[in-house]
Design a protein around this motif. Structure first.
Motif, PDB file in Angstrom:
ATOM      1  N   CYS A 193       0.868  -1.185   0.000  1.00 14.95           N
ATOM      2  CA  CYS A 193       0.000   0.000   0.000  1.00 14.95           C
ATOM      3  C   CYS A 193       0.902   1.232   0.000  1.00 14.95           C
ATOM      4  CB  CYS A 193      -0.880  -0.061   1.240  1.00 14.95           C
ATOM      5  SG  CYS A 193      -1.519   1.506   1.860  1.00 14.95           S
ATOM      6  N   GLN A 247       0.242   4.198   1.137  1.00 12.41           N
ATOM      7  CA  GLN A 247       0.152   4.909   2.409  1.00 12.41           C
ATOM      8  C   GLN A 247      -0.330   6.368   2.310  1.00 12.41           C
ATOM      9  OE1 GLN A 247       3.297   3.267   4.755  1.00 12.41           O
ATOM     10  NE2 GLN A 247       3.282   4.947   6.184  1.00 12.41           N
ATOM     11  N   CYS A 254      -8.387   7.104  14.423  1.00 14.29           N
ATOM     12  CA  CYS A 254      -8.036   5.717  14.119  1.00 14.29           C
ATOM     13  C   CYS A 254      -6.797   5.404  14.955  1.00 14.29           C
ATOM     14  CB  CYS A 254      -7.728   5.622  12.629  1.00 14.29           C
ATOM     15  SG  CYS A 254      -6.782   4.179  12.107  1.00 14.29           S
ATOM     16  N   ARG A 268      -4.493   3.306  14.454  1.00 15.27           N
ATOM     17  CA  ARG A 268      -3.342   3.133  13.592  1.00 15.27           C
ATOM     18  C   ARG A 268      -2.627   1.778  13.690  1.00 15.27           C
ATOM     19  NH1 ARG A 268       0.943   7.858  12.142  1.00 15.27           N
ATOM     20  NH2 ARG A 268       2.034   6.629  10.646  1.00 15.27           N
ATOM     21  N   GLY A 289     -12.832  -2.185   7.480  1.00 17.60           N
ATOM     22  CA  GLY A 289     -11.909  -1.781   6.420  1.00 17.60           C
ATOM     23  C   GLY A 289     -10.511  -1.882   6.981  1.00 17.60           C
ATOM     24  N   ILE A 290      -9.752  -2.855   6.490  1.00 17.67           N
ATOM     25  CA  ILE A 290      -8.428  -3.115   7.057  1.00 17.67           C
ATOM     26  C   ILE A 290      -7.458  -2.005   6.645  1.00 17.67           C
ATOM     27  CG2 ILE A 290      -6.446  -4.693   6.933  1.00 17.67           C
ATOM     28  CD1 ILE A 290      -8.607  -5.815   8.686  1.00 17.67           C
ATOM     29  N   ARG A 291      -6.717  -1.523   7.620  1.00 16.84           N
ATOM     30  CA  ARG A 291      -5.792  -0.414   7.353  1.00 16.84           C
ATOM     31  C   ARG A 291      -4.340  -0.833   7.555  1.00 16.84           C
ATOM     32  NH1 ARG A 291      -9.103   4.867   9.698  1.00 16.84           N
ATOM     33  NH2 ARG A 291     -10.528   4.947   7.935  1.00 16.84           N
ATOM     34  N   THR A 292      -3.930  -1.872   6.846  1.00 18.83           N
ATOM     35  CA  THR A 292      -2.532  -2.301   6.919  1.00 18.83           C
ATOM     36  C   THR A 292      -1.751  -1.471   5.908  1.00 18.83           C
ATOM     37  OG1 THR A 292      -3.281  -4.047   5.459  1.00 18.83           O
ATOM     38  CG2 THR A 292      -2.798  -4.665   7.718  1.00 18.83           C
ATOM     39  N   TYR A 293      -1.448  -0.229   6.293  1.00 18.78           N
ATOM     40  CA  TYR A 293      -0.816   0.695   5.353  1.00 18.78           C
ATOM     41  C   TYR A 293       0.633   0.303   5.073  1.00 18.78           C
ATOM     42  CZ  TYR A 293       0.689   2.663   9.819  1.00 18.78           C
ATOM     43  OH  TYR A 293       1.192   2.834  11.077  1.00 18.78           O
ATOM     44  N   GLY A 294       1.113   0.745   3.912  1.00 19.54           N
ATOM     45  CA  GLY A 294       2.516   0.536   3.548  1.00 19.54           C
ATOM     46  C   GLY A 294       2.856  -0.934   3.385  1.00 19.54           C
ATOM     47  N   GLU A 341       0.837  -4.232   4.389  1.00 26.43           N
ATOM     48  CA  GLU A 341      -0.155  -4.841   3.518  1.00 26.43           C
ATOM     49  C   GLU A 341       0.130  -6.324   3.282  1.00 26.43           C
ATOM     50  OE1 GLU A 341      -2.786  -3.447   2.455  1.00 26.43           O
ATOM     51  OE2 GLU A 341      -3.474  -4.691   0.822  1.00 26.43           O
ATOM     52  N   TYR A 344      -1.635  -8.670   5.585  1.00 24.45           N
ATOM     53  CA  TYR A 344      -3.053  -8.845   5.253  1.00 24.45           C
ATOM     54  C   TYR A 344      -3.178  -9.900   4.151  1.00 24.45           C
ATOM     55  CZ  TYR A 344      -7.769  -7.125   3.825  1.00 24.45           C
ATOM     56  OH  TYR A 344      -9.088  -6.994   3.501  1.00 24.45           O
TER      57      TYR A 344
END
Lengths: 427, 645
Positions: free
Chosen positions: A257, A259, B393, B395, B423-428, B431, B434
């Protein structure tokens, strides 16, 4: 040439590192490949979640970097053959590309007015033209002209009209050796090339633009002084954002992602509501990643302002004769495939590693990469700035996708680590 | 009186010029007596404009400067520096805020906004005419930092501060170091355990001569200001002799013998512990502690172990420090009774409890005699509440929950994970986790905030009913062995540190920085910095980054030996002052002293303490106090001009 620290990259992260270390009394050399420092941020409009104008945050840092007595900047330059020669020092080659304009340039732009060559302006993301001799952008630093020799026809007009006698076609590439005690890699990121995903029509359908092109239409120094769709110059009134273009997508080799795209798209949607009060804005998303301080509140507010968020992946975009676009998507809420017509589509492109750093080090000192070609952080939990080479630190998006606040913190951390390292090699 | 004034009106791109007719303001400002030049500019803060201003100041021999732009919070220093570089005293400069206070505030009334901007510019010109050249005051600073909290952020900052040459005191409220990280077992992304991370950092710290760590220590008061804080710390007795080396078997025996049992908050109350305790073997410092709040002083442990010493007393120490770094961390959100069955159903626990449970269950996952196979995770509990108090959130929880679910699958046989998320927020790069969970068969269902899953108990079974967005709102019903509430981060309940240091609190109730991009680890109180999760939810690398940033800022601030402070302080006219003590009484900073001048008692200002707040001015009956930079003539000129038609 001897310095304490070489900072590679003059974006927001590099500037932050340079200023912090220069304030501690260290001598810094900053190497920037572009004509101006300022990185990506200087081209942005307002930045989330505070909606400060990017220029208001970044120009003072640019200006402080430029005038700091402990910082020497080389723009339009590159660094090669970095090699650790002892426990305390690195050698490297600094390559200064010719600008064909001397530093005496006052930025009067008379040369620009007289140049007969028009090419696409990369600083406006190809939406308008510029000349072959040009001042990169209005708030560039240094704000002096440069000649794009690839496109220059060598007519010599600029040389004739320059009142300060600054045009110098005899300039050549200069290579010089430098010795530094430590290196900070702050080389930033690249944007995903939207034309790689043909089914979205990026680069093919004129009214499909990238988020950076939309961003430029929302800044004060914008090319058209309003928001226009490129095909016919009509003011759009039904704009769609397609998220995760080139991110979270194994088929293009970037499964992670980016980000920032959820938030920059949400921010642009808010700015569009201000710029075009009658326009509808729709955002097609998979998950909205509003995770940072104040982000979720910002996202909530954007929904309250009337921006429509549709959970669903876009499969294909087709163009109608009038330039409008048909967006075919999977509507998760109803579980059906749907089509919607928009008159303007923005592709929220993701960010990719800038791999330039990989060729800066010679084979004796390999700066390792992570699986996505970002600089590998060897102690991610306890010392995020650390890399595979002792004395080389990473700051900002060179280490992975990051928003501006996180880049600045990452740069702050790299400053502390570099300062600690410099004290240890002194003894 | 200044009579060669330069005025600059900024467009701020379009932020100002969209609503204020800047050209009109410029035209009229130019006509004011004493104004030599008035210009508009696209970005006053841009490098090129700064250069232009410097040239103007030099060539036109300007003696004062007015810039009408954004808030001085943003750029006061920028333009003071412009003045300085041009050879003009920075205090002959006034910034007029026509953005936050004019264009943004009155975007619906452009004509009136223009009038207001004009009046403010007129008033500032009138004021700057009376401005005096001032010199910043230098106060000495000690190169010592007090770090509050020995979690990963505080300890990491301490190491870098020490490396950069500062002396560091770490003050930890608990008897053991490590904060939240010591409670986590296996960590994303590196797979290190929390203990490994903490013991590495702790061992490093112990090797530094310029780091001093106090555990069981609490800050009780603060006096002084940046460069010269005086901080009082109370150290609770540990009731174990310092340097005691207790044989582990022997210690176990002593612990077993203790008759007092209390809830073990290290394990989030999943287990009980004794009044004499350590949270895990080899915890740092490697000396057990006695929990004075619960110990009955029955003396059994003292009989069994020579190192127990109940004669130890609380100690108070005083630290002189130049700066303070607050890294007090977070508390996990504690769900309300009945929130998704929490505290009503035995088999509903928090994510943090789950993380402890994994570590406490080596062979099989058994909780309250039930073999756990099928687990439901309900996300965003205590976070993203659009109507509730926690709008933010948290985070870290999406990643943390998925990572925990994967660990469970790895450690135990036959685990089934069902994630009920928003809504899954596995940023960067997170991910990938996930993806991995999906590939390994974890089920992800998504619900709307308005239709949360219902948790109920039926014949000892837990039933969950959910409306799943991902399958067009289908109602799904299933039973599980255990429900894990993915609880987010909230600010520490104990807000004594905020009160002592007057740390500003943001809308999310976490500590607030001055500006997330310009000054992300500093607070409006000079010399008080913040880092880690006390500032808002963060994962470990993010906490470390902010901690190291704060270390760099603190060191830069105090390592030069002195600090420049604003010369805008109170000044006493000793000739007219008839000591009455009124100014001393109202001063909130203890900055007024009494002194004897040839037998006459008068007030004196302690420059290091005075903040220039002006509280003393109106109470002075003989009008003997002036605020430098805000003298009566300056303020009166401003008001008179504003009041004119």
């Amino acid at each position: 040439m001897n310095y304490d620290v070489m900072v590679i990259g003059g974006g927001i992260a590099g500037e932050e590192v340079a200023i912090n270390l220069a304030n501690l009394g260290y001598k810094i050399i900053m190497v920037e490949k572009d004509y101006s420092i300022g990185g990506k941020m200087i081209h942005l409009s307002k930045v989330f979640p505070t909606l400060d104008c990017a220029a208001c945050i970044t120009t003072p840092k640019v200006s402080e970097t430029a005038r700091h007595e402990n910082i020497t900047i080389f723009t339009h330059s590159e660094v090669k053959n970095i090699e650790r020669i002892s426990d305390k020092e690195f050698n490297a080659e600094l390559v200064q590309h010719p600008r064909y304009v001397t530093n005496d340039c006052t930025g009067c732009s008379i040369c620009e007015d007289n140049c007969p060559v028009v090419v696409r302006d990369e600083y406006q993301f190809d939406m308008v033209g510029r000349k072959a001799v040009f001042i990169p952008f209005s708030i560039a630093s240094p704000r002096i002209a440069a000649i794009d020799i690839e496109n220059c026809i060598l007519c010599g007009l600029c040389e004739k009209v320059c009142p300060a006698d600054c045009i110098d076609f005899t300039q050549e590439e200069e290579v010089s050796g430098i010795t530094v005690k430590s290196v900070v890699v702050a080389t930033g990121y690249n944007l995903f090339d939207a034309s790689q995903i043909q089914r979205f029509g990026g680069g093919e359908f004129k009214n499909v633009v990238t988020a950076m092109q939309m961003e430029r239409q929302l800044v004060p120094t914008r090319p058209f002084n309003t928001v226009l769709r490129p095909k016919d110059g009509k003011m759009p009134d039904n704009i769609a954002y397609v998220l995760c273009v080139g991110s979270r997508d194994k088929t293009v080799g970037n499964p992670i992602c980016s980000q920032v795209c959820c938030m920059y798209s949400t921010k642009q949607a808010q700015l569009l509501m201000g710029a075009l009060p009658m326009a509808d804005v729709t955002i097609y998303y998979i998950n909205i990643r509003a995770f940072g301080k104040g982000f979720n509140e910002f996202y909530q507010q954007t929904g309250d302002m009337g921006v429509e968020f549709i959970k669903g992946k876009v499969g294909r975009i087709t163009e109608k004769e009038d330039g409008n676009l048909i967006v075919r998507y999977e509507d998760i809420e109803s579980g059906k495939l749907k089509e919607a017509e928009h008159d303007h589509v923005v592709l929220s492109v993701g960010i990719l590693a800038n791999t330039d750093y990989q060729s800066m080090f010679n084979n004796k000192a390999v700066l390792e990469s992570d699986p996505f070609n970002y600089v590998k952080q060897t102690q991610e939990l306890c010392c995020p700035p650390k890399t595979s080479i002792e004395g080389v630190f990473v700051a900002g998006t060179a280490a992975g996708p990051m928003d501006i606040p996180d880049s600045i913190l990452s740069a702050g951390a790299a400053s502390a680590e570099t300062a600690s390292y410099l004290r240890s090699v002194k003894n | 009186m200044k009579n060669r004034i330069g005025v600059y009106i900024c467009h701020c791109g379009s932020n100002i010029s969209d609503y204020v007719d800047v050209e009109h303001v410029r035209e009229l400002a130019e006509k004011v007596e004493g104004v030599i030049l008035a210009k508009t500019t696209m970005f006053a803060c841009a490098d090129s404009t700064q250069k232009e201003m410097i040239e103007d100041i030099k060539s036109e021999k300007l003696d004062a400067l007015v810039v009408a732009s954004c808030s001085p919070k943003l750029h006061l220093e920028t333009f003071r520096n412009v003045a300085l570089r041009a050879g003009l005293n920075p205090f002959n400069y006034i910034q007029v805020n026509i953005r936050e206070q004019v264009s943004w505030a009155h975007s619906d009334k452009p004509q009136e906004a223009t009038i207001k901007a004009l009046k403010l510019v007129y008033a500032s010109i009138a004021t700057v005419k009376h401005s005096k050249a001032l010199k910043p005051i230098k106060i000495p600073s000690v190169n010592t930092v007090v770090v509050v909290g020995a979690g990963v952020a505080g300890m990491r900052a301490a190491i870098d501060l020490a490396d950069m040459g500062s002396y560091v005191y770490i003050i930890e409220k608990e008897h053991f170091v490590g904060g939240r990280v010591s409670q986590w077992d296996n960590l994303f992304t590196t797979g290190e355990t929390g203990r490994e991370v903490i013991s590495n950092i702790y061992n490093k710290i112990m090797a530094y001569e310029n780091i001093k760590l106090f555990t069981g220590a609490q800050i009780v008061s603060k006096a002084g200001s940046v460069g010269d804080f005086n901080i009082k710390v109370e150290i609770k007795p540990r009731y174990f002799k310092p340097g005691a080396k207790v044989d582990p078997d022997k210690l176990e025996e002593v612990i077993q013998a203790c008759p007092v049992e209390v809830e073990d908050d290290f394990n989030f109350n999943l287990t009980k512990r004794k009044a004499i305790y350590r949270n895990y073997p080899s915890e740092f410092p490697e000396i057990p502690a006695i929990d004075a709040d619960h110990c009955t002083k029955c003396g059994i442990c003292e009989e069994k172990c020579n190192d127990v010493d109940f004669s130890m007393k609380a100690e108070t120490i005083e630290i002189n420090a130049g700066a303070v770094l607050v890294s007090t961390g977070f508390d996990p959100y504690e769900p309300n009774k009945g929130e998704f069955g929490y505290a009503e159903n035995d088999f509903v626990i928090s994510l943090q409890q789950m993380k402890r449970l994994i570590e406490l269950s080596p062979g099989e996952l058994v909780f309250k005699d039930r073999k756990i196979k099928k687990i439901a995770y309900i996300y965003c509990v205590g976070s993203r509440q659009s109507e509730g108090p926690n709008k933010y959130c948290s985070r870290y929880c999406c990643t943390s929950a998925i990572y925990t679910a994967l660990l469970l699958k790895e450690k135990y046989q036959g685990i089934k994970n069902i994630h009920l998320n928003r809504g899954i927020r596995t940023y960067g790069k997170q991910e990938l986790l996930y993806n991995e969970a999906s590939e390994k068969g974890d089920v992800f269902l998504q619900f709307d905030e308005g239709t949360p899953p219902k948790v109920s108990a039926e014949n000892g079974q837990i039933k969950i009913k959910a409306e799943d967005i991902l399958t067009a709102g289908r109602e799904i019903e299933f039973s599980v062995d255990l429900v894990v509430l993915v609880t987010g981060m909230v600010p520490r309940k104990d807000n004594s540190i905020a009160n002592i240091f007057k740390v500003p609190i943001g809308r999310d109730k976490f500590f607030n920085e001055i500006h997330p991009k310009l000054r992300p680890v500093e607070t409006v109180i000079d010399g008080i910095l913040i880092s880690g999760a006390c500032q808002g939810p963060k994962n470990i690398p993010e906490s470390t980054n902010s901690a190291l940033s704060a270390a760099a800022k603190a060191n830069t601030l105090i390592s030069k030996g002195d600090i420049e402070i604003e010369p805008k302080l109170a000044e006493i006219d000793e000739a007219s002052c008839e000591w009455c003590d009124k100014c001393q009484v109202v001063c909130p900073y203890n900055a007024i002293l009494k002194k004897d001048v040839n037998g006459k008692m008068v007030a004196e200002v302690n420059k290091a303490n005075c903040k220039g707040c002006g509280m003393c001015l109106p109470v002075c009956e003989s009008n003997s106090i002036q605020l430098i930079g805000y003298t009566d003539i300056e303020i009166e000129s401003f008001i008179d001009t504003l009041a004119m038609d």
